[in-house]
Scaffold this motif. Sequence first.
Motif, short mmCIF file in Angstrom:
data_model
loop_
_atom_site.label_atom_id
_atom_site.label_comp_id
_atom_site.label_asym_id
_atom_site.label_seq_id
_atom_site.Cartn_x
_atom_site.Cartn_y
_atom_site.Cartn_z
N UNK A 1 0.74 -1.08 0.33
CA UNK A 1 -0.24 -0.14 0.02
C UNK A 1 1.30 1.51 -0.07
N UNK A 2 0.72 2.29 0.04
CA UNK A 2 1.14 3.44 -0.34
C UNK A 2 1.24 3.91 0.59
N UNK A 3 1.46 3.07 1.99
CA UNK A 3 1.42 4.27 3.83
C UNK A 3 2.70 2.76 3.34
N UNK A 4 2.99 1.83 3.12
CA UNK A 4 4.21 0.76 3.29
C UNK A 4 3.46 -0.45 3.91
N UNK A 5 2.08 -0.09 3.60
CA UNK A 5 1.66 -1.37 4.85
C UNK A 5 0.46 -2.34 3.72
N UNK A 6 0.51 -4.04 4.35
CA UNK A 6 -0.23 -4.89 3.26
C UNK A 6 1.12 -5.64 2.38
N UNK A 7 2.89 -5.10 2.50
CA UNK A 7 3.61 -6.08 1.03
C UNK A 7 3.42 -7.45 1.22
N UNK A 8 3.04 -8.23 0.38
CA UNK A 8 3.29 -8.63 -0.33
C UNK A 8 3.80 -9.34 -1.88
N UNK A 9 4.33 -10.19 -1.85
CA UNK A 9 5.33 -11.07 -2.57
C UNK A 9 4.61 -11.83 -3.36
N UNK A 10 4.91 -11.25 -4.94
CA UNK A 10 4.18 -12.20 -5.75
C UNK A 10 4.63 -13.12 -7.00
N UNK A 11 6.15 -12.85 -7.03
CA UNK A 11 7.13 -13.34 -8.21
C UNK A 11 8.38 -13.40 -7.39
N UNK A 12 8.91 -14.54 -8.26
CA UNK A 12 10.60 -14.13 -7.40
C UNK A 12 11.16 -15.36 -8.22
N UNK A 13 12.96 -14.92 -8.18
CA UNK A 13 13.60 -15.82 -9.57
C UNK A 13 15.31 -15.34 -9.18
N UNK A 14 15.94 -15.59 -9.88
CA UNK A 14 17.42 -15.24 -9.98
C UNK A 14 17.00 -13.73 -10.56
N UNK A 15 16.29 -13.81 -11.07
CA UNK A 15 16.46 -12.43 -12.09
C UNK A 15 14.60 -11.71 -12.37
N UNK A 16 14.36 -10.93 -11.44
CA UNK A 16 12.98 -10.95 -11.41
C UNK A 16 12.49 -9.19 -11.61
N UNK A 17 12.48 -8.57 -12.71
CA UNK A 17 12.94 -7.19 -12.75
C UNK A 17 11.04 -6.09 -13.05
N UNK A 18 11.44 -4.61 -12.68
CA UNK A 18 10.70 -3.83 -14.09
C UNK A 18 9.20 -4.22 -14.01
N UNK A 19 8.63 -4.08 -12.77
CA UNK A 19 7.48 -4.12 -13.14
C UNK A 19 6.22 -3.39 -13.42
N UNK A 20 4.97 -3.37 -14.81
CA UNK A 20 4.08 -2.39 -14.39
C UNK A 20 2.67 -3.35 -14.83
#
Length: 447
Positions: free
Chosen positions: A373-392
């Motif tokens: 969330x914009x206040x920093x709350x509710x952090x969740x990871x959606x995907x992971x890997x050796x190198x995953x970058x550049x969300x849009x």
Amino acid sequence: MPTLKLTPLARVPLGLALLVLLFAAPAARAQLQVDITRGFVEPLPIAVTPFNSSGAAEQQVGRDIAGVISGNLERSGLFRPVDPRAFIQDPASLQAGPRFADWRLINAEALVSGAVEMQSDGRLRVEFRLWDVLAEQQMTGLAYVTAPSNWRRISHIISDAIYKRLTGEEGYFDTRIVYIAESGPQTRRVKRLAIMDQDGANHRYLTDGANLVLTPRFSPTTQEITYMAYGANQPRVYLFNLNTGQQEVLGDFPGMTFAPRFSPDGNKVIMSMAESGNSDIYSMDLRTRRVERLTNSSAIDTSPSYSPDGRQIVFNSDRGGSQQLYVMDANGGNPRRISFGQGRYATPVWSPRGDLIAFTRMYQGTFYIGVMRPDGGGERMLSSGFSVEGPTWAPNGRVLSFFRQDRADARGQVKSRLYTIDLTGFNEREVATPIDASDPAWSPLIP
């Protein structure tokens, strides 16, 4: 691009169509709807029939349209198209209305039917209807008239209409993705600007590879892209108009420029500029070319992204000793840190809905795509890997695209591909591209 004419449809004169769509639902049954807010959604069985036509050429177009619609809905992860080989009722007899018992027999809960006709003026008329099989009612229907070459875009618009009617959310299929197409050995990588429909169709290259290009970003209001390119070892920020094909240099800035991105109204570009080893955030008014400095610190401030209302900016900075995410007012005031997890945070981008910020996180040799969330709350990871970058973000704020890079193989080659993932963290899928791909940017809905 050819214009589209839309007309409401029903099995009665058009003047009464709106009344039918509003009042035809039986009171005894709840209308069909897909809940997309849960972590896992059992896909809704939906039958998408070939669009009926009397001519051979139009019949092929009718099959192609149904195929694109079916593919869009299936890739969303929310729908499971029924195998056409199971269909009992044919497209021609469907024009008089569905035999609902036939569709219940093959476990379809929703049904899409349609028709294609070539008009005397040479334009293509396409109509579709969405049916609730269990409630035995029409849910929506529209007709489109356009140039025959525009059939694929009609397919995406119909997909959006179906998605919205069944989920209550705006669709995202009538969109494009611009990205960096990569080829050649790792030491001499050729990077070109490329664009395609969100499903990978209509692929084309926008630049010839003579200059290295990076960080393309769509304008939220026009079919225009901003990106960075190196020409004669000089980094410059460019604007590229997709309708005209014209390119222009946004400006020659001292030092290095990074990560240009449009403001929500499309009138400004915000970016990071480095001088004497220090990087700060600046904005440029595209109408006046006036540049305004927004941060002024000894830290590295970069990757800025506006909130959808234009009032705030998220960026990453190492001003606190490690690379973290910060939010500040649009004029540069009131900066506050919002990320506090272990590792480093980068490439933040604000959701079009305003409710979340997507980012890249790096911790103990693993990369993550996450949201908070914009206040920093509710952090969740959606995907992971050796190198995953550049969300849009897709324009409805429910789907993300990013790029995944694998470890180098025995020959030292590295493969980089685009992916999409649902906001809940499910339904991760590769987006096919002709060659390696990185740094995607999702367009708004095409006007």
